[in-house]
Design an enzyme around this catalytic site. Structure first.
Site, mmCIF file in Angstrom:
data_model
loop_
_atom_site.group_PDB
_atom_site.id
_atom_site.type_symbol
_atom_site.label_atom_id
_atom_site.label_comp_id
_atom_site.label_asym_id
_atom_site.label_seq_id
_atom_site.Cartn_x
_atom_site.Cartn_y
_atom_site.Cartn_z
ATOM 1 N N ASN A 43 11.570 -6.943 2.326
ATOM 2 C CA ASN A 43 12.623 -6.382 1.486
ATOM 3 C C ASN A 43 13.602 -7.481 1.095
ATOM 4 O O ASN A 43 13.906 -8.392 1.876
ATOM 5 C CB ASN A 43 13.331 -5.187 2.143
ATOM 6 C CG ASN A 43 13.822 -5.419 3.550
ATOM 7 O OD1 ASN A 43 13.299 -6.274 4.283
ATOM 8 N ND2 ASN A 43 14.816 -4.671 3.966
ATOM 9 N N CYS A 54 11.886 -3.124 -2.048
ATOM 10 C CA CYS A 54 11.292 -2.896 -0.726
ATOM 11 C C CYS A 54 10.156 -3.882 -0.457
ATOM 12 O O CYS A 54 9.550 -4.445 -1.381
ATOM 13 C CB CYS A 54 10.724 -1.480 -0.641
ATOM 14 S SG CYS A 54 11.946 -0.162 -0.693
ATOM 15 N N GLU A 56 7.115 -3.279 0.575
ATOM 16 C CA GLU A 56 5.816 -2.833 0.058
ATOM 17 C C GLU A 56 5.647 -3.223 -1.399
ATOM 18 O O GLU A 56 4.591 -3.719 -1.808
ATOM 19 C CB GLU A 56 5.694 -1.308 0.189
ATOM 20 C CG GLU A 56 5.773 -0.780 1.608
ATOM 21 C CD GLU A 56 7.182 -0.411 2.019
ATOM 22 O OE1 GLU A 56 8.135 -1.151 1.681
ATOM 23 O OE2 GLU A 56 7.347 0.620 2.683
ATOM 24 N N CYS A 87 8.986 4.395 1.410
ATOM 25 C CA CYS A 87 9.914 5.313 0.736
ATOM 26 C C CYS A 87 9.206 5.974 -0.448
ATOM 27 O O CYS A 87 8.071 5.616 -0.809
ATOM 28 C CB CYS A 87 11.158 4.555 0.277
ATOM 29 S SG CYS A 87 10.889 3.551 -1.204
ATOM 30 N N CYS A 90 8.171 3.613 -3.336
ATOM 31 C CA CYS A 90 7.003 2.808 -2.949
ATOM 32 C C CYS A 90 5.743 3.668 -2.927
ATOM 33 O O CYS A 90 4.668 3.208 -3.337
ATOM 34 C CB CYS A 90 7.220 2.147 -1.596
ATOM 35 S SG CYS A 90 8.419 0.791 -1.674
#
Ligand code: THU
Length: 128
Positions: A43, A54, A56, A87, A90
């Site tokens: 992140n 983020c 990911e 999240c 993502c």
């Protein structure tokens, strides 16, 4: 150590690069392509909080920007004792770019593997 645990451990290492001065919540991710290349992400926060990306999406954007869309697994790690799940934003990005893939979450003791479709059933698409 099995391959899923290895990918998770790469996510643990990627977490160390996290830039998270505002939340203090460091996240690492590791995206594996079907030809065995791993793209890591962390992140990257910003004082304009909404500009944060983020871990990911960092990893996925790195793979796609290098011309690779064949991501088959994505591992996620943080310092939390709980499993860290992607999240909602993502999950939407993951669903578009690795719809048939697997998500690996974990902690020091265990990992759990989910299908992407389990984490975001009925993902939004532009299909008519
Ligand atoms: N974060 C991630 O990197 N991945 C997620 O799936 C959830 C949240 C980051 C964003 C922010 O830097 C910090 O965790 C706290 O929300």
């Amino acid at each position: 150590m099995d391959d899923n645990r290895k990918l998770y451990e790469i996510a643990v290492m990627a977490k160390e690069n996290a830039y998270a001065p505002y939340s203090g919540f460091k996240v690492g991710a590791a995206a594996l392509t079907d030809d065995g290349i791993v793209y890591t992400g962390c992140n990257v926060e910003n004082s304009s909080y909404g500009a944060t990306i983020c871990a990911e999406r960092t990893a996925i954007a790195k793979a796609v920007s290098e011309g690779r869309r064949n991501i088959v697994k994505l591992a996620i790690a943080s310092d939390s004792k709980e499993y860290t799940y992607p999240c909602g934003i993502c999950r939407q990005v993951i669903s578009e770019l690795m719809p048939e893939g697997e998500i690996i979450v974990g902690n020091e003791d265990d990992i759990i593997i989910y299908k992407v479709s389990e984490l975001l059933p009925h993902a939004f698409t532009l299909d008519k």
